[in-house]
Enzyme design. Sequence first.
Site, PDB file in Angstrom:
ATOM      1  N   CYS A 172      -6.297  -4.494 -19.554  1.00  0.00           N
ATOM      2  CA  CYS A 172      -7.376  -3.544 -19.221  1.00  0.00           C
ATOM      3  C   CYS A 172      -6.838  -2.145 -18.978  1.00  0.00           C
ATOM      4  O   CYS A 172      -7.603  -1.201 -18.870  1.00  0.00           O
ATOM      5  CB  CYS A 172      -8.172  -4.029 -18.003  1.00  0.00           C
ATOM      6  SG  CYS A 172      -7.331  -3.818 -16.421  1.00  0.00           S
ATOM      7  N   HIS A 177     -10.830  -1.873  -8.083  1.00  0.00           N
ATOM      8  CA  HIS A 177     -12.042  -2.698  -8.081  1.00  0.00           C
ATOM      9  C   HIS A 177     -11.694  -4.149  -8.414  1.00  0.00           C
ATOM     10  O   HIS A 177     -10.646  -4.418  -8.995  1.00  0.00           O
ATOM     11  CB  HIS A 177     -13.062  -2.154  -9.080  1.00  0.00           C
ATOM     12  CG  HIS A 177     -13.655  -0.843  -8.649  1.00  0.00           C
ATOM     13  ND1 HIS A 177     -13.083   0.363  -8.996  1.00  0.00           N
ATOM     14  CD2 HIS A 177     -14.733  -0.547  -7.878  1.00  0.00           C
ATOM     15  CE1 HIS A 177     -13.797   1.345  -8.454  1.00  0.00           C
ATOM     16  NE2 HIS A 177     -14.804   0.829  -7.778  1.00  0.00           N
ATOM     17  N   CYS A 217       0.206   3.053   3.651  1.00  0.00           N
ATOM     18  CA  CYS A 217       0.603   2.496   4.952  1.00  0.00           C
ATOM     19  C   CYS A 217       1.674   1.422   4.860  1.00  0.00           C
ATOM     20  O   CYS A 217       2.205   0.996   5.896  1.00  0.00           O
ATOM     21  CB  CYS A 217      -0.617   1.951   5.690  1.00  0.00           C
ATOM     22  SG  CYS A 217      -1.253   0.402   5.021  1.00  0.00           S
ATOM     23  N   CYS A 248       0.845  -1.191   0.000  1.00  0.00           N
ATOM     24  CA  CYS A 248       0.000   0.000   0.000  1.00  0.00           C
ATOM     25  C   CYS A 248       0.884   1.246   0.000  1.00  0.00           C
ATOM     26  O   CYS A 248       1.792   1.369   0.828  1.00  0.00           O
ATOM     27  CB  CYS A 248      -0.886  -0.033   1.245  1.00  0.00           C
ATOM     28  SG  CYS A 248      -1.891   1.444   1.458  1.00  0.00           S
ATOM     29  N   HIS A 250      -8.362   3.513  -0.830  1.00  0.00           N
ATOM     30  CA  HIS A 250      -8.971   2.930  -2.031  1.00  0.00           C
ATOM     31  C   HIS A 250      -7.875   2.411  -2.951  1.00  0.00           C
ATOM     32  O   HIS A 250      -6.910   3.123  -3.259  1.00  0.00           O
ATOM     33  CB  HIS A 250      -9.798   4.004  -2.748  1.00  0.00           C
ATOM     34  CG  HIS A 250     -10.310   3.584  -4.088  1.00  0.00           C
ATOM     35  ND1 HIS A 250     -11.437   2.810  -4.241  1.00  0.00           N
ATOM     36  CD2 HIS A 250      -9.855   3.841  -5.335  1.00  0.00           C
ATOM     37  CE1 HIS A 250     -11.648   2.597  -5.537  1.00  0.00           C
ATOM     38  NE2 HIS A 250     -10.705   3.221  -6.226  1.00  0.00           N
ATOM     39  N   CYS A 252      -8.302  -5.012 -10.374  1.00  0.00           N
ATOM     40  CA  CYS A 252      -7.906  -3.929 -11.266  1.00  0.00           C
ATOM     41  C   CYS A 252      -7.473  -2.781 -10.360  1.00  0.00           C
ATOM     42  O   CYS A 252      -8.309  -2.129  -9.739  1.00  0.00           O
ATOM     43  CB  CYS A 252      -9.132  -3.585 -12.111  1.00  0.00           C
ATOM     44  SG  CYS A 252      -8.865  -2.345 -13.331  1.00  0.00           S
ATOM     45  N   CYS A 293      -5.393   0.443   6.250  1.00  0.00           N
ATOM     46  CA  CYS A 293      -5.602   1.895   6.379  1.00  0.00           C
ATOM     47  C   CYS A 293      -6.890   2.373   5.715  1.00  0.00           C
ATOM     48  O   CYS A 293      -7.253   3.536   5.853  1.00  0.00           O
ATOM     49  CB  CYS A 293      -4.414   2.666   5.807  1.00  0.00           C
ATOM     50  SG  CYS A 293      -4.303   2.628   4.010  1.00  0.00           S
ATOM     51  N   ARG A 344     -10.366 -10.605 -11.280  1.00  0.00           N
ATOM     52  CA  ARG A 344      -9.441  -9.588 -11.795  1.00  0.00           C
ATOM     53  C   ARG A 344      -9.435  -8.408 -10.829  1.00  0.00           C
ATOM     54  O   ARG A 344     -10.395  -7.663 -10.764  1.00  0.00           O
ATOM     55  CB  ARG A 344      -9.861  -9.121 -13.191  1.00  0.00           C
ATOM     56  CG  ARG A 344      -9.044  -7.919 -13.691  1.00  0.00           C
ATOM     57  CD  ARG A 344      -9.277  -7.657 -15.178  1.00  0.00           C
ATOM     58  NE  ARG A 344     -10.679  -7.377 -15.477  1.00  0.00           N
ATOM     59  CZ  ARG A 344     -11.204  -6.137 -15.566  1.00  0.00           C
ATOM     60  NH1 ARG A 344     -10.448  -5.075 -15.392  1.00  0.00           N
ATOM     61  NH2 ARG A 344     -12.484  -5.979 -15.844  1.00  0.00           N
ATOM     62  N   ASP A 361     -13.984 -11.399 -14.158  1.00  0.00           N
ATOM     63  CA  ASP A 361     -13.570 -11.831 -15.496  1.00  0.00           C
ATOM     64  C   ASP A 361     -12.069 -12.129 -15.538  1.00  0.00           C
ATOM     65  O   ASP A 361     -11.415 -11.972 -16.554  1.00  0.00           O
ATOM     66  CB  ASP A 361     -13.950 -10.779 -16.543  1.00  0.00           C
ATOM     67  CG  ASP A 361     -13.331  -9.416 -16.237  1.00  0.00           C
ATOM     68  OD1 ASP A 361     -12.511  -9.318 -15.294  1.00  0.00           O
ATOM     69  OD2 ASP A 361     -13.669  -8.451 -16.937  1.00  0.00           O
TER      70      ASP A 361
HETATM   71 ZN    ZN Z   1      -2.917   0.889   3.427  1.00  0.00          ZN
END
Ligand code: ZN
Length: 122
Positions: free
Chosen positions: A56, A95, A41, A38, A92, A110, A89, A108, A99
């Site tokens: 993709c 997603h 964090c 991440c 975001h 992404c 943490c 997957r 597929d």
């Molecule tokens: Zn994090």
Amino acid sequence: MQNPQLSPEQRNVLFNKATEAPFSGKFLNVHKNGTYVCANCGATLFTSDHKYDSHCGWPSFDDSVTSAVNYTVDTSHGMIRTEATCATCGGHLGHVFNDGPKRTTGKRYCINSLALDFTPAP
Ligand SMILES: [Zn+2]
């Protein structure tokens, strides 16, 4: 908690759920062995073993490190998607879609490069 070293672009992805432009991410074509952590964090989220080329436009994985990612239903932009966030943490990441490669998980992940840092294997 937000890491003060994040760039404005990273902050926008991790905490405003922005999406980086397709094919713009620095980890898209990285195929080295190592772990993806991440950007906020430092928690280990993905390993290179599960990275694959989905075409993709974003780094794609067929699985996360166990318990590293949380999932919530995201109904924004007129779609029903599964949002992936850092379990440590809450940042975001991207997603998860159904597929992915059938020979493994069928998932997957992404993921925005801006939400990740890469630690090469020693
Ligand atoms: Zn994090």
